[in-house]
Design a protein around this motif. Sequence first.
Motif, PDB file in Angstrom:
ATOM      1  N   ASP A 185      -0.706   8.011  -1.899  1.00  0.00           N
ATOM      2  CA  ASP A 185      -0.822   7.302  -3.186  1.00  0.00           C
ATOM      3  C   ASP A 185      -0.048   8.061  -4.264  1.00  0.00           C
ATOM      4  O   ASP A 185      -0.412   8.017  -5.440  1.00  0.00           O
ATOM      5  CB  ASP A 185      -2.273   7.057  -3.593  1.00  0.00           C
ATOM      6  CG  ASP A 185      -2.464   5.802  -4.441  1.00  0.00           C
ATOM      7  OD1 ASP A 185      -1.493   5.034  -4.608  1.00  0.00           O
ATOM      8  OD2 ASP A 185      -3.573   5.602  -4.957  1.00  0.00           O
ATOM      9  N   HIS A 200      -6.640   0.674   1.563  1.00  0.00           N
ATOM     10  CA  HIS A 200      -5.923   1.904   1.223  1.00  0.00           C
ATOM     11  C   HIS A 200      -6.776   2.805   0.333  1.00  0.00           C
ATOM     12  O   HIS A 200      -7.689   2.345  -0.340  1.00  0.00           O
ATOM     13  CB  HIS A 200      -4.569   1.551   0.580  1.00  0.00           C
ATOM     14  CG  HIS A 200      -4.504   1.796  -0.890  1.00  0.00           C
ATOM     15  ND1 HIS A 200      -4.109   3.010  -1.404  1.00  0.00           N
ATOM     16  CD2 HIS A 200      -4.780   1.010  -1.942  1.00  0.00           C
ATOM     17  CE1 HIS A 200      -4.151   2.929  -2.729  1.00  0.00           C
ATOM     18  NE2 HIS A 200      -4.551   1.743  -3.092  1.00  0.00           N
ATOM     19  N   HIS A 226       1.383   4.909   1.999  1.00  0.00           N
ATOM     20  CA  HIS A 226       1.195   4.312   0.665  1.00  0.00           C
ATOM     21  C   HIS A 226       1.672   5.283  -0.403  1.00  0.00           C
ATOM     22  O   HIS A 226       1.033   6.313  -0.652  1.00  0.00           O
ATOM     23  CB  HIS A 226      -0.289   3.997   0.456  1.00  0.00           C
ATOM     24  CG  HIS A 226      -0.590   3.176  -0.752  1.00  0.00           C
ATOM     25  ND1 HIS A 226      -1.121   1.901  -0.677  1.00  0.00           N
ATOM     26  CD2 HIS A 226      -0.471   3.446  -2.069  1.00  0.00           C
ATOM     27  CE1 HIS A 226      -1.305   1.422  -1.894  1.00  0.00           C
ATOM     28  NE2 HIS A 226      -0.914   2.348  -2.764  1.00  0.00           N
ATOM     29  N   HIS A 239      -0.734  -5.472  -8.389  1.00  0.00           N
ATOM     30  CA  HIS A 239      -1.970  -4.676  -8.381  1.00  0.00           C
ATOM     31  C   HIS A 239      -3.048  -5.342  -9.248  1.00  0.00           C
ATOM     32  O   HIS A 239      -2.742  -5.856 -10.327  1.00  0.00           O
ATOM     33  CB  HIS A 239      -1.626  -3.288  -8.931  1.00  0.00           C
ATOM     34  CG  HIS A 239      -2.689  -2.259  -8.733  1.00  0.00           C
ATOM     35  ND1 HIS A 239      -3.895  -2.292  -9.393  1.00  0.00           N
ATOM     36  CD2 HIS A 239      -2.726  -1.157  -7.940  1.00  0.00           C
ATOM     37  CE1 HIS A 239      -4.627  -1.258  -9.015  1.00  0.00           C
ATOM     38  NE2 HIS A 239      -3.936  -0.551  -8.139  1.00  0.00           N
ATOM     39  N   HIS A 298      -6.533  -2.827  -2.162  1.00  0.00           N
ATOM     40  CA  HIS A 298      -7.086  -1.885  -3.136  1.00  0.00           C
ATOM     41  C   HIS A 298      -8.431  -2.457  -3.562  1.00  0.00           C
ATOM     42  O   HIS A 298      -8.504  -3.575  -4.060  1.00  0.00           O
ATOM     43  CB  HIS A 298      -6.122  -1.784  -4.326  1.00  0.00           C
ATOM     44  CG  HIS A 298      -6.668  -1.029  -5.497  1.00  0.00           C
ATOM     45  ND1 HIS A 298      -6.209   0.209  -5.866  1.00  0.00           N
ATOM     46  CD2 HIS A 298      -7.636  -1.352  -6.400  1.00  0.00           C
ATOM     47  CE1 HIS A 298      -6.870   0.628  -6.940  1.00  0.00           C
ATOM     48  NE2 HIS A 298      -7.741  -0.301  -7.289  1.00  0.00           N
ATOM     49  N   GLU A 356       0.202  -3.879  -3.232  1.00  0.00           N
ATOM     50  CA  GLU A 356      -1.201  -3.755  -3.053  1.00  0.00           C
ATOM     51  C   GLU A 356      -1.913  -4.793  -3.885  1.00  0.00           C
ATOM     52  O   GLU A 356      -1.519  -5.115  -5.001  1.00  0.00           O
ATOM     53  CB  GLU A 356      -1.708  -2.344  -3.362  1.00  0.00           C
ATOM     54  CG  GLU A 356      -1.455  -1.820  -4.785  1.00  0.00           C
ATOM     55  CD  GLU A 356      -2.031  -0.412  -4.925  1.00  0.00           C
ATOM     56  OE1 GLU A 356      -1.253   0.504  -5.100  1.00  0.00           O
ATOM     57  OE2 GLU A 356      -3.266  -0.253  -4.856  1.00  0.00           O
TER      58      GLU A 356
HETATM   59 ZN    ZN Z   1      -4.579   1.360  -5.053  1.00  0.00          ZN
END
Ligand code: ZN
Length: 265
Positions: free
Chosen positions: A204, A154, A6, A63, A131, A91
């Motif tokens: 990330d 994640h 990720h 997101h 997420h 995500e």
């Molecule tokens: Zn995230």
Amino acid sequence: MFVDSHCHLTFAPLQSQLAEIRAAMAAAGVGAALCICTTLEEFDAVHALATGHDNFWASVGVHPDNDDVSEPSLDDLLRRAALPRVVAIGETGLDYFRLAGRSHDDMAWQRERFRIHVRAAIATGKPLVIHTRSASADTLAILREEGASNGVFHCFTETAEVARAALDLGFHISFSGILTFRTAADLKEVARWVPLDRCLIETDSPYLAPVPFRGKTNTPALVAHVGAMLAELKSLPVETVAAATSANFERLFGVEVLRPAGLAS
Ligand SMILES: [Zn+2]
Ligand SMILES: [Zn+2]
């Protein structure tokens, strides 16, 4: 060999540093990365990374924190998910951390957006990149209601109970640089018992650089430090954790990572 499951290589300042990022990955034994999409507007740039490099793959998703971007329809997601090297939906998920005065009812749009992503994942058979922050009960409830059973939570920072529920649903757990933070005692405890065959590691990037780089710009090369901490917590050789998390990545996302010359596993 490690894999970063990720990262956000289209975000500043990483988007202008691709050559250095790839050189650092090779030097650190990080053989591949999944480039994560957070808006439809960003998708073409994320996808170009994956089509331009045989050790990058891409996701498609919007997101939950992005409330001022194009709202994806199921068809928007399905069309992009059908493109070569798009291996995941996300995500996506729920984030009630920054409510900024909004109520739970006010966040109905986030839940609806999440459901659209879950339906895209089920329709395509591609795993979800989840997420979730300050919203685990609703996240798990929606996954159950929609019948989702494939993907990864994640940057996991939730409780042992949430980890158990995610595993019971069939999901993987991905640990980030937060695992190396001195303050992350509860998370370290979770990492000790999550079965190795359900663990992924990630950066990330550009956020959440692991110790001893905390506060600096993160890049996929630093996922090796997350892998080393996971190995320490599990009292396993780092090679074992590297091989297992890489194999888990390949199995979950249905890809094969080309081993760089000199890296056995
Ligand atoms: Zn995230
Ligand atoms: Zn992310």
